[in-house]
Enzyme design. Sequence first.
Site, mmCIF file in Angstrom:
data_model
loop_
_atom_site.group_PDB
_atom_site.id
_atom_site.type_symbol
_atom_site.label_atom_id
_atom_site.label_comp_id
_atom_site.label_asym_id
_atom_site.label_seq_id
_atom_site.Cartn_x
_atom_site.Cartn_y
_atom_site.Cartn_z
ATOM 1 N N GLY A 98 10.867 -6.447 -11.300
ATOM 2 C CA GLY A 98 10.235 -6.570 -12.368
ATOM 3 C C GLY A 98 9.189 -6.289 -12.491
ATOM 4 O O GLY A 98 9.021 -5.434 -12.782
ATOM 5 N N GLY B 261 -0.516 -21.264 -14.389
ATOM 6 C CA GLY B 261 -1.340 -20.544 -13.147
ATOM 7 C C GLY B 261 -2.206 -20.220 -13.810
ATOM 8 O O GLY B 261 -2.324 -19.759 -14.472
ATOM 9 N N ASP C 250 -8.639 -2.470 -10.138
ATOM 10 C CA ASP C 250 -7.787 -4.200 -9.575
ATOM 11 C C ASP C 250 -8.721 -4.800 -10.812
ATOM 12 O O ASP C 250 -8.022 -6.129 -11.215
ATOM 13 C CB ASP C 250 -7.885 -4.443 -8.360
ATOM 14 C CG ASP C 250 -6.225 -3.816 -8.058
ATOM 15 O OD1 ASP C 250 -5.438 -3.927 -8.340
ATOM 16 O OD2 ASP C 250 -6.779 -4.510 -6.355
ATOM 17 N N ILE D 7 0.900 -1.255 0.285
ATOM 18 C CA ILE D 7 0.451 -0.083 0.081
ATOM 19 C C ILE D 7 0.544 0.848 0.230
ATOM 20 O O ILE D 7 0.235 2.278 -1.129
ATOM 21 C CB ILE D 7 -1.044 0.328 1.141
ATOM 22 C CG1 ILE D 7 -2.101 -1.121 1.260
ATOM 23 C CG2 ILE D 7 -1.686 1.531 1.020
ATOM 24 C CD1 ILE D 7 -2.976 -1.468 2.283
ATOM 25 N N GLU E 282 -51.307 36.544 -20.282
ATOM 26 C CA GLU E 282 -50.194 36.880 -20.910
ATOM 27 C C GLU E 282 -49.839 35.505 -20.943
ATOM 28 O O GLU E 282 -48.831 35.691 -21.779
ATOM 29 C CB GLU E 282 -49.516 37.847 -20.044
ATOM 30 C CG GLU E 282 -49.609 38.912 -20.175
ATOM 31 C CD GLU E 282 -50.722 39.614 -19.028
ATOM 32 O OE1 GLU E 282 -50.358 39.142 -17.931
ATOM 33 O OE2 GLU E 282 -51.773 39.713 -19.775
ATOM 34 N N LYS F 263 1.818 1.869 -3.523
ATOM 35 C CA LYS F 263 1.022 2.659 -4.474
ATOM 36 C C LYS F 263 0.549 4.135 -3.802
ATOM 37 O O LYS F 263 0.760 5.031 -4.668
ATOM 38 C CB LYS F 263 -0.489 1.654 -3.922
ATOM 39 C CG LYS F 263 0.069 0.480 -4.331
ATOM 40 C CD LYS F 263 -1.497 -0.525 -3.875
ATOM 41 C CE LYS F 263 -0.863 -2.376 -4.651
ATOM 42 N NZ LYS F 263 -1.909 -3.135 -4.128
ATOM 43 N N GLY G 107 6.666 -6.401 -10.073
ATOM 44 C CA GLY G 107 5.713 -5.706 -8.975
ATOM 45 C C GLY G 107 5.431 -4.378 -8.687
ATOM 46 O O GLY G 107 4.774 -2.980 -9.154
ATOM 47 N N GLN H 5 -7.434 -5.021 -0.777
ATOM 48 C CA GLN H 5 -6.336 -4.761 -0.545
ATOM 49 C C GLN H 5 -6.190 -6.191 -0.660
ATOM 50 O O GLN H 5 -7.237 -6.344 0.862
ATOM 51 C CB GLN H 5 -5.150 -3.825 0.069
ATOM 52 C CG GLN H 5 -4.329 -4.541 0.155
ATOM 53 C CD GLN H 5 -3.339 -4.299 -0.873
ATOM 54 O OE1 GLN H 5 -2.536 -3.057 -1.359
ATOM 55 N NE2 GLN H 5 -2.175 -5.450 -0.805
ATOM 56 N N LEU H 6 -5.524 -7.201 -1.014
ATOM 57 C CA LEU H 6 -5.815 -8.796 -0.969
ATOM 58 C C LEU H 6 -4.615 -9.351 -0.097
ATOM 59 O O LEU H 6 -3.307 -8.586 -0.716
ATOM 60 C CB LEU H 6 -6.550 -9.324 -1.500
ATOM 61 C CG LEU H 6 -7.731 -9.447 -2.502
ATOM 62 C CD1 LEU H 6 -8.609 -9.825 -3.650
ATOM 63 C CD2 LEU H 6 -9.401 -8.575 -1.223
#
Length: 918
Positions: free
Chosen positions: A267, A165, A118, A46, A377, A49, A269, A93-94
Site C-alpha cells: 500500500g 503516532g 527525505d 535501497i 588610447e 529505490k 510502501g 538510509q535509517l
Amino acid sequence: KFPCQILQVRERLKKQVVEMKEKFPGFRPGLAILQVGNRDDSNLYINMKLKAAAEIGISANHIKLPNTATEAEVLKCIASLNGDPAVHGFIVQLPLDTDKPINTEKITNAVAPEKDVDGLSSINAGKLSRGDLGDCFIPCTPKGCMELIRQTGIQVAGKRAVVVGRSKIVGAPMHDLLLWNHATVTTCHSKTSTLAEEVGKADILVVAAGKAEMVKGEWIKPGAIVIDCGINHVPDSTKASGKRVVGDVAYSTAKEKASYITPVPGGVGPMTVAMLMQSTVESAQRFLEKFQPGKWNIQYNQLTLKMPVPSDIEISQSCIPKPIDQVAREVGLLPDEVELYGQTKAKVHLSALKRLKNQPDGKYIVVTGITPTPLGEGKSTTTVGLVQALGAHLHQNVFACVRQPSQGPTFGIKGMSCSVFNLHLTGDIHAITAANNLVAAAVDARIFHELTQTDQALYNRLVPSVSGVRKFSDIQIRRLQKLGINKTDPTALTKEEVNLFVRLDIDPGTITWQRVLDTNDRFLRKITIGQSPTEKGFSRMAQFDITVSSEIMAVLALSDGLDDMKKRLGRMVVASSKRGEPVTTDDLGVTGALAVLMRDAVKPNLMQTLEGTPVFVHAGPFANIAHGNSSVLADKIALKLVGKEGFVVTEAGFGADIGMEKFFNIKCRYSGLRPHVVVLVATVRALKMHGGGPAVTAGVPLPKEYMEENLQLLERGCSNLNKQIQNARMFGVPVVVAVNAFKTDTKAELALVVQLAKEAGAFDAVECTHWAEGGKGAVALAQAVQRASQAPSNFRFLYNVELPVIDKIRLIAQQIYGASDIELLPEAQEKVTLYTKQGFGNLPICMAKTHLSLSHDPEQKGAPTGFILPIRDIRASVGAGFLYPLVGTMSTMPGLPTRPCFYDIDLDPVSGEVNGLF
C-alpha cells in the site's frame, strides 16, 4: 481499495526527466543513498529505490559505509555529497547499522536542506510546520499518504483527520501536512486514553504507531479513508518463514467499514518510493531554476559621479565591492566551483566548464585600438566601461576577460590603481616564476651532470635501485619511446641505448630558456652563471626576463584544460642538442612537476568592476614576443555563463595590427572560438600624433596641437584609424569604433572621427565618456555593439598554417602592416631552415615588432606603406604553439626609471590600507 496510480506517477516523472534532458543536454537528475552497515531490510528498501530511479531515468548512486564507520567519517561523506552538483536528492538510509555511537539527529541535519528529499532535516521540518509547503521537502511517507488521499478524489479541506503516532518521520509531518491542507487534525499516541473514541471521529485516519493491528475495525467510522503505514511481523505457522507481515490496522475487519484502505504490504510502501523519486525530480528542477545557465539575478553597484573626476584610487575606494561569493552565485557558479581568496577574489574550477559544456556560447567581443602612442588610447577603460554599460545599464549578461598585469611596472613607471589587482592577486605569476626557473635550473644541472659523469654513472642515478628494484618513471618511458627504444626493463638496455637515454647533449650556445623575475631589474639583462668553484668551471652568459614574457605564461593563456596545459608544458623547447635536435622539457623529465606547480594557476580568477559586473582576470602574456591576450579558459567559461544572448568582452594587447591580429590568428585558431564584433578604440589626441603632431615628454605640458582644435592634423592622423579598420574587416568581423573622448576634444573633432570611421567601413562609430561617467558614458557604445553582434559575421583567418614560414610572415607584413615585402637576415633564414626541419614549420606566426608604428620604425606614424620589413631572427615557442620573428630589438626585462613609483607607495600600519596609489 485505493486507485492504483503508482504507474501513472512514475510515467509522469519519467516524462519530466526526458523533458529536462531535452532542454538541458547532458543533464540528469541525481539521487544519492548513503547506507551505514548492511542490514537486510535496508538492503531490500535501497534496491527498491535504485530500481525505481533507473526506471524513471534518475542517476542513482548507492554509497555504503561499513558498520565500523565513525560519526566523523559519515559527516565527511555527507559533506562531499552536499557539494556534488550531480547530486540533487540525497537520503541517509535509517536506521544506521553501526557499532559506533552516532547521533542520528546530527546526521540527518547535516544533509543540505535543498537536497534533503527525505525531508528529515530540522530546517525542512520547520518549514513544513510553518506551512511553507512550496519551499521545503516533505518526508516521503506522509507525502505518499497525501498522494493516495488525493487519488480518491475526496477533498481534505474541512475533514476531521486523526493521526495515530507522532514520529518525526511519519506522524508529526503527517499532522502538519493535513493541517496545512485545511483538515482539522488530532494526533493520538501511546498515552492517548480515548484512542478508540478519537479514531471513531476520523474521516481520514493515518496510522503509524508501529504496533501490530492495534486499531480495530469496529473503531473506524463508516466511510472513512484509512491509511496504514505500519509494517509488523506476527507469528504464522502456515508461512515458510513462520511469520507474516501485517499493518497497524486490523485489515480484515477495517475494510468492511472504510471507504478506502491501504493493504499491508503493497500500500503505502510503493507510493513512498514514488514520492522519493518525485522529490528528487523536484529538487533537480529547482537546481536548474536556480543555476540555469544564462539566467542571472545580479545586483549592480550605483556610482556617484563627481566633477572633476577624482583619482583612480579615490574612485575605487568609493564603492564597497560585493562579496566575491555573491558575484559567483549571481552568475550561476556552484559553491564547489569557487575557491575563495578573501572577500574580493576567487579561483573558478574548470569543472564549471565541464558542467556547462552543452550550453550555447554568448556573443564574443574583442576590444583593440589604433596604433598606440604615449598619450594612451584607453582600451582597458573602454573594456570596463563597455561591460558596465551592457550589464548595469542595459541589463545584459556580460563578462569582462582581461589580462593580469605584471607586478614589475607597478613599482616602475605604471603605478597602480588597485592593490589587489596589481600585486599578487592569487599567485599565478609567482607560480609561473617558480615553474620557469625550475626548467632553467634543470637545463644547467643536466649539462653539468653530463659533463662530469660517465654514461653508467648517469644511468645509475637517473634510474636508481630502490629496495633492489630499478624502474623507469612514466616520463622516462616517454623519452625511451621518443628514442625508438620500446623497452620497460632498465636492465635490458644496451650500452648504445643507455648512451642515447642519458645524454641530452645540450649545445649551450642554443639555449633559449632564460630565468625570470616579476621585478623590473635592468642589471639582470645580461649575467654570467656558474662562477662558483662547485660548478667546476662550467659557466655561461645568461639573462633574466620579466615573468610575463615566459613561454609558460603563453602556455597558460592558450591552454583549454589541465591535460592540454600539461602537453604544452612538455612540448616546450629549451635548446637544441649538438646533433641539431630540439630538447624539450619532457626530455628533461620536468613536465609533471611543472603541471603540479601550475595546477592552481590554470583556474581563472574571478573579480568585479566598480559597478558590480563580473570579470575574469587570467594570464598576461607579452603582446610582442607572445600573443598578448588573456586566457582561452576564462573566455570559454565566461561564454557559457552569460548564455546565448549574453556578451563576453575581452581585450587584445597593443594596436589592432599586433594584439588583434594575434587574437584572431593564434588565440581563435587554438580555442575554436569565433568573434562577433571588434571594438576599435581611438582618441582625438592620439590620432593627431599619427597626423604628424609633435612628440610628447612625460612631465611636460602637452603641446598646443593636442589642446586646441586642429581638424587638418586630425584628418591626416585618421589614416591610421582607416588602416586598422581595414585590418579588422580583413577577418570578416564587424567593427565598432569607440571614440574615447577627452575634455580638450571639440565637438567638430569628435564628429570628424566618427564620420571618417564610418566612411572607412566601420559598422558604427560612437563617442564615449566612460572614463568620467563609468558605464553610463558607454551606453551608446554598448547599444552599437549589440546591433553589430546581430550583423552577419564571416570570420576567416589571414593565412593557412600549412603555408611555408616565409609566406606566412610576408602575408602579415603586407596585408596587416602595409609593407611592400620582407627581408630575412641570415640568422632568421637559418632559423626558418632549422624549424622547418625540426617539424615546427606549420605553427602560426607571432610577430615581435614595435607597437608604436605599423612599420618596424617607431617614429613612422600614421599608415606608412612601401617599406621593407626586416626580420633579424626567428624563435620558437613550441609549447605555446607559435614561431615569433623578431623585427628589431625586443627588451624582455624592463628597467626602473630615475624616480620609480615605489616612492609613492606605502602601507598604513593602523588601517592596513595601501597608500600612494594614483
